[in-house]
Design a protein around this motif. Structure first.
Motif, PDB file in Angstrom:
ATOM      1  N   SER A 274       4.605 -24.268  18.651  1.00  0.00           N
ATOM      2  CA  SER A 274       4.826 -23.222  17.648  1.00  0.00           C
ATOM      3  C   SER A 274       6.283 -23.068  17.254  1.00  0.00           C
ATOM      4  CB  SER A 274       4.289 -21.885  18.158  1.00  0.00           C
ATOM      5  OG  SER A 274       2.890 -21.952  18.290  1.00  0.00           O
ATOM      6  N   SER A 275       7.193 -23.528  18.087  1.00  0.00           N
ATOM      7  CA  SER A 275       8.617 -23.298  17.811  1.00  0.00           C
ATOM      8  C   SER A 275       9.369 -24.527  17.314  1.00  0.00           C
ATOM      9  CB  SER A 275       9.309 -22.770  19.070  1.00  0.00           C
ATOM     10  OG  SER A 275       9.278 -23.747  20.100  1.00  0.00           O
TER      11      SER A 275
ATOM     12  N   THR B 223       3.819 -26.994  10.952  1.00  0.00           N
ATOM     13  CA  THR B 223       2.653 -26.146  11.152  1.00  0.00           C
ATOM     14  C   THR B 223       1.987 -26.518  12.466  1.00  0.00           C
ATOM     15  OG1 THR B 223       2.279 -26.001   8.786  1.00  0.00           O
ATOM     16  CG2 THR B 223       0.388 -25.520  10.206  1.00  0.00           C
ATOM     17  N   CYS B 224       1.599 -25.514  13.236  1.00  0.00           N
ATOM     18  CA  CYS B 224       0.931 -25.739  14.509  1.00  0.00           C
ATOM     19  C   CYS B 224      -0.501 -25.222  14.411  1.00  0.00           C
ATOM     20  CB  CYS B 224       1.676 -25.035  15.638  1.00  0.00           C
ATOM     21  SG  CYS B 224       0.951 -25.311  17.268  1.00  0.00           S
TER      22      CYS B 224
ATOM     23  N   ARG C 169      -3.927 -24.591  16.486  1.00  0.00           N
ATOM     24  CA  ARG C 169      -4.336 -24.393  17.870  1.00  0.00           C
ATOM     25  C   ARG C 169      -5.709 -25.009  18.124  1.00  0.00           C
ATOM     26  NH1 ARG C 169      -0.019 -22.454  20.839  1.00  0.00           N
ATOM     27  NH2 ARG C 169      -1.622 -22.324  22.435  1.00  0.00           N
TER      28      ARG C 169
ATOM     29  N   GLN D 124      -1.860 -28.215  18.899  1.00  0.00           N
ATOM     30  CA  GLN D 124      -1.594 -27.767  20.273  1.00  0.00           C
ATOM     31  C   GLN D 124      -2.927 -27.616  20.985  1.00  0.00           C
ATOM     32  OE1 GLN D 124       1.793 -26.004  21.244  1.00  0.00           O
ATOM     33  NE2 GLN D 124       1.066 -26.737  23.210  1.00  0.00           N
TER      34      GLN D 124
END
Length: 142
Positions: A36-37, A41-42, A44, A124
């Motif tokens: 996320s950092s 774009t992440c 889930r 992720q």
């Protein structure tokens, strides 16, 4: 619901895979990865392993056949020659599922992070095996 699309591929992930062009990269990351950092774009996928996501992605996305390293993993810190269990599993999946099977290559940890920061998207996962991260370069659909 769609036919012949692995249900693990969420609408957001399908959108990203479809929007990617030749040469764009996607990161499939483990639960420890700073998804996320780091930048892109992440998406889930906490309930899935990196291997499950890799297999699903490779059923719809070709690996790039114009580069020697369309699949990159993170080297073990302090032992660049070590091959983690997750990476062995990634290679097996690529050999079985990819339309253009290739040998998995590796990058030093911080070089992997830099490359991931320029990716199109990051997925992720809930992968708990250490070094369960892989970058895939999208190929051409002929």
């Amino acid at each position: 619901m769609l036919r012949n699309i692995p249900p693990l591929l969420s609408p957001d992930l399908l959108y990203s895979l479809r929007a990617m062009g030749h040469g764009d990269e996607i990161v499939i990351a483990d639960a420890n990865f700073p998804g996320s950092s780091i930048g892109p774009t992440c998406i889930r996928a906490d309930g899935s392993t990196a291997s499950e996501v890799l297999q699903a992605v490779l059923t719809v996305m070709p690996l790039d056949s114009f580069v020697p390293d369309p699949a990159l993993t993170m080297q073990v810190v302090g032992d660049a020659e070590a091959i983690p269990e997750a990476v062995t599993d990634f290679q097996r999946i690529i050999d079985q599922v990819a339309d253009n099977p290739a040998r998995v290559q590796s990058l030093e940890r911080f070089a992997f992070y830099e490359r991931a920061a320029d990716a199109f998207t990051i997925v992720q996962t809930g992968e708990r095996r250490l070094y369960g991260n892989i970058i895939l370069k999208k190929g051409v659909i002929v």
